[in-house]
Design a protein around this motif. Structure first.
Motif, PDB file in Angstrom:
ATOM      1  N   ALA A  46       9.829 -12.107   1.124  1.00 19.93           N
ATOM      2  CA  ALA A  46       8.432 -11.823   0.776  1.00 19.93           C
ATOM      3  C   ALA A  46       8.294 -10.414   0.201  1.00 19.93           C
ATOM      4  O   ALA A  46       7.572 -10.205  -0.783  1.00 19.93           O
ATOM      5  CB  ALA A  46       7.543 -11.988   2.008  1.00 19.93           C
ATOM      6  N   LEU A  47       8.996  -9.459   0.794  1.00 16.55           N
ATOM      7  CA  LEU A  47       8.933  -8.085   0.295  1.00 16.55           C
ATOM      8  C   LEU A  47       9.579  -7.963  -1.081  1.00 16.55           C
ATOM      9  O   LEU A  47       9.036  -7.305  -1.972  1.00 16.55           O
ATOM     10  CB  LEU A  47       9.597  -7.128   1.289  1.00 16.55           C
ATOM     11  N   VAL A  48      10.721  -8.592  -1.262  1.00 16.97           N
ATOM     12  CA  VAL A  48      11.399  -8.548  -2.565  1.00 16.97           C
ATOM     13  C   VAL A  48      10.499  -9.145  -3.645  1.00 16.97           C
ATOM     14  O   VAL A  48      10.398  -8.607  -4.752  1.00 16.97           O
ATOM     15  CB  VAL A  48      12.765  -9.274  -2.494  1.00 16.97           C
ATOM     16  N   ALA A  49       9.824 -10.237  -3.323  1.00 22.80           N
ATOM     17  CA  ALA A  49       8.949 -10.891  -4.301  1.00 22.80           C
ATOM     18  C   ALA A  49       7.706 -10.055  -4.609  1.00 22.80           C
ATOM     19  O   ALA A  49       7.199 -10.088  -5.729  1.00 22.80           O
ATOM     20  CB  ALA A  49       8.529 -12.267  -3.785  1.00 22.80           C
ATOM     21  N   ALA A  50       7.236  -9.293  -3.626  1.00 20.93           N
ATOM     22  CA  ALA A  50       5.963  -8.588  -3.777  1.00 20.93           C
ATOM     23  C   ALA A  50       6.084  -7.160  -4.292  1.00 20.93           C
ATOM     24  O   ALA A  50       5.101  -6.611  -4.791  1.00 20.93           O
ATOM     25  CB  ALA A  50       5.234  -8.566  -2.431  1.00 20.93           C
ATOM     26  N   LEU A  51       7.262  -6.568  -4.162  1.00 22.52           N
ATOM     27  CA  LEU A  51       7.377  -5.133  -4.430  1.00 22.52           C
ATOM     28  C   LEU A  51       8.295  -4.827  -5.611  1.00 22.52           C
ATOM     29  O   LEU A  51       9.327  -5.474  -5.781  1.00 22.52           O
ATOM     30  CB  LEU A  51       7.915  -4.420  -3.184  1.00 22.52           C
ATOM     31  N   PRO A  52       7.959  -3.785  -6.364  1.00 26.06           N
ATOM     32  CA  PRO A  52       8.798  -3.383  -7.495  1.00 26.06           C
ATOM     33  C   PRO A  52       9.843  -2.327  -7.126  1.00 26.06           C
ATOM     34  O   PRO A  52      10.343  -1.623  -7.999  1.00 26.06           O
ATOM     35  CB  PRO A  52       7.769  -2.812  -8.474  1.00 26.06           C
ATOM     36  N   VAL A  53      10.146  -2.204  -5.836  1.00 29.92           N
ATOM     37  CA  VAL A  53      11.096  -1.188  -5.372  1.00 29.92           C
ATOM     38  C   VAL A  53      12.221  -1.871  -4.595  1.00 29.92           C
ATOM     39  O   VAL A  53      12.068  -3.004  -4.133  1.00 29.92           O
ATOM     40  CB  VAL A  53      10.396  -0.129  -4.477  1.00 29.92           C
ATOM     41  N   PRO A  54      13.355  -1.196  -4.417  1.00 29.16           N
ATOM     42  CA  PRO A  54      14.442  -1.779  -3.622  1.00 29.16           C
ATOM     43  C   PRO A  54      14.014  -2.031  -2.177  1.00 29.16           C
ATOM     44  O   PRO A  54      13.249  -1.261  -1.598  1.00 29.16           O
ATOM     45  CB  PRO A  54      15.539  -0.708  -3.672  1.00 29.16           C
ATOM     46  N   VAL A  55      14.535  -3.128  -1.620  1.00 32.69           N
ATOM     47  CA  VAL A  55      14.292  -3.475  -0.220  1.00 32.69           C
ATOM     48  C   VAL A  55      15.645  -3.507   0.484  1.00 32.69           C
ATOM     49  O   VAL A  55      16.537  -4.260   0.086  1.00 32.69           O
ATOM     50  CB  VAL A  55      13.586  -4.842  -0.090  1.00 32.69           C
ATOM     51  N   LEU A  56      15.793  -2.690   1.502  1.00 29.31           N
ATOM     52  CA  LEU A  56      17.018  -2.624   2.293  1.00 29.31           C
ATOM     53  C   LEU A  56      16.790  -3.360   3.604  1.00 29.31           C
ATOM     54  O   LEU A  56      15.670  -3.418   4.096  1.00 29.31           O
ATOM     55  CB  LEU A  56      17.375  -1.169   2.593  1.00 29.31           C
ATOM     56  N   VAL A  57      17.856  -3.901   4.183  1.00 29.56           N
ATOM     57  CA  VAL A  57      17.743  -4.601   5.463  1.00 29.56           C
ATOM     58  C   VAL A  57      18.658  -3.911   6.462  1.00 29.56           C
ATOM     59  O   VAL A  57      19.868  -3.823   6.247  1.00 29.56           O
ATOM     60  CB  VAL A  57      18.111  -6.092   5.330  1.00 29.56           C
ATOM     61  N   ASN A  58      18.077  -3.439   7.540  1.00 32.01           N
ATOM     62  CA  ASN A  58      18.805  -2.712   8.569  1.00 32.01           C
ATOM     63  C   ASN A  58      19.786  -3.632   9.300  1.00 32.01           C
ATOM     64  O   ASN A  58      19.388  -4.661   9.845  1.00 32.01           O
ATOM     65  CB  ASN A  58      17.792  -2.127   9.564  1.00 32.01           C
ATOM     66  N   ASP A  59      21.052  -3.276   9.296  1.00 32.89           N
ATOM     67  CA  ASP A  59      22.099  -3.944  10.081  1.00 32.89           C
ATOM     68  C   ASP A  59      22.396  -5.390   9.702  1.00 32.89           C
ATOM     69  O   ASP A  59      23.080  -6.080  10.450  1.00 32.89           O
ATOM     70  CB  ASP A  59      21.765  -3.905  11.583  1.00 32.89           C
ATOM     71  N   ALA A  66       5.790   5.361  -2.139  1.00 34.54           N
ATOM     72  CA  ALA A  66       7.083   4.972  -1.566  1.00 34.54           C
ATOM     73  C   ALA A  66       7.966   4.386  -2.663  1.00 34.54           C
ATOM     74  O   ALA A  66       7.494   3.642  -3.521  1.00 34.54           O
ATOM     75  CB  ALA A  66       6.897   3.960  -0.447  1.00 34.54           C
ATOM     76  N   THR A  67       9.239   4.720  -2.626  1.00 36.36           N
ATOM     77  CA  THR A  67      10.156   4.275  -3.673  1.00 36.36           C
ATOM     78  C   THR A  67      11.201   3.287  -3.173  1.00 36.36           C
ATOM     79  O   THR A  67      12.041   2.833  -3.955  1.00 36.36           O
ATOM     80  CB  THR A  67      10.859   5.483  -4.312  1.00 36.36           C
ATOM     81  N   MET A  68      11.172   2.962  -1.885  1.00 39.10           N
ATOM     82  CA  MET A  68      12.028   1.916  -1.324  1.00 39.10           C
ATOM     83  C   MET A  68      11.493   1.531   0.048  1.00 39.10           C
ATOM     84  O   MET A  68      10.731   2.275   0.661  1.00 39.10           O
ATOM     85  CB  MET A  68      13.485   2.347  -1.247  1.00 39.10           C
ATOM     86  N   VAL A  69      11.891   0.346   0.504  1.00 39.01           N
ATOM     87  CA  VAL A  69      11.434  -0.173   1.792  1.00 39.01           C
ATOM     88  C   VAL A  69      12.650  -0.627   2.582  1.00 39.01           C
ATOM     89  O   VAL A  69      13.562  -1.247   2.032  1.00 39.01           O
ATOM     90  CB  VAL A  69      10.462  -1.363   1.590  1.00 39.01           C
ATOM     91  N   ALA A 124       0.831  -1.208   0.000  1.00 37.62           N
ATOM     92  CA  ALA A 124       0.000   0.000   0.000  1.00 37.62           C
ATOM     93  C   ALA A 124       0.864   1.255   0.000  1.00 37.62           C
ATOM     94  O   ALA A 124       0.549   2.239  -0.681  1.00 37.62           O
ATOM     95  CB  ALA A 124      -0.932  -0.006   1.209  1.00 37.62           C
ATOM     96  N   ALA A 125       1.959   1.219   0.743  1.00 37.65           N
ATOM     97  CA  ALA A 125       2.858   2.376   0.780  1.00 37.65           C
ATOM     98  C   ALA A 125       3.487   2.628  -0.590  1.00 37.65           C
ATOM     99  O   ALA A 125       3.607   3.778  -1.028  1.00 37.65           O
ATOM    100  CB  ALA A 125       3.938   2.164   1.834  1.00 37.65           C
ATOM    101  N   VAL A 126       3.868   1.565  -1.268  1.00 37.58           N
ATOM    102  CA  VAL A 126       4.445   1.709  -2.615  1.00 37.58           C
ATOM    103  C   VAL A 126       3.387   2.249  -3.574  1.00 37.58           C
ATOM    104  O   VAL A 126       3.669   3.131  -4.391  1.00 37.58           O
ATOM    105  CB  VAL A 126       5.042   0.370  -3.099  1.00 37.58           C
ATOM    106  N   THR A 127       2.181   1.756  -3.460  1.00 42.75           N
ATOM    107  CA  THR A 127       1.088   2.277  -4.285  1.00 42.75           C
ATOM    108  C   THR A 127       0.895   3.770  -4.031  1.00 42.75           C
ATOM    109  O   THR A 127       0.601   4.532  -4.949  1.00 42.75           O
ATOM    110  CB  THR A 127      -0.219   1.512  -3.996  1.00 42.75           C
ATOM    111  N   GLY A 128       1.120   4.173  -2.797  1.00 42.99           N
ATOM    112  CA  GLY A 128       0.977   5.577  -2.429  1.00 42.99           C
ATOM    113  C   GLY A 128       2.183   6.445  -2.736  1.00 42.99           C
ATOM    114  O   GLY A 128       2.164   7.643  -2.483  1.00 42.99           O
TER     115      GLY A 128
END
Length: 78
Positions: free
Chosen positions: A56-69, A35-38, A29-33
């Motif tokens: 799951a996020l990488v598979a579902a979203l068309p934007v870069p996914v970063l992982v904290n730490d 958001a350009t990365m998660v 929903a955030a990407v639809t609104g």
């Protein structure tokens, strides 16, 4: 277009703060609104849980996914 212009709004997801809401649905929903990365932020998650969410996020979203730490999980997550 410069990368900085393409990545304008980051959503930071933390399952603890989502209080039971589906993180993938919330991020979708955030990407639809606009958001350009998660960013996955889950301080208390096990490596397996963080990896599962990341994948799951990488598979579902068309934007870069970063992982904290957790570079290892970011690489394994795709």
């Amino acid at each position: 277009m410069a990368l900085a212009d393409q990545l304008r709004l980051m959503v930071i997801t933390d399952p603890v703060l989502l209080k039971g809401r589906d993180p993938v649905a919330v991020c979708r929903a955030a990407v639809t609104g606009g958001a350009t990365m998660v960013q996955v932020r889950w301080k208390d998650g096990t490596p397996a849980e963080i990896l599962e969410l990341t994948q799951a996020l990488v598979a579902a979203l068309p934007v870069p996914v970063l992982v904290n730490d957790r570079v290892d999980i970011a690489l394994a997550g795709g």
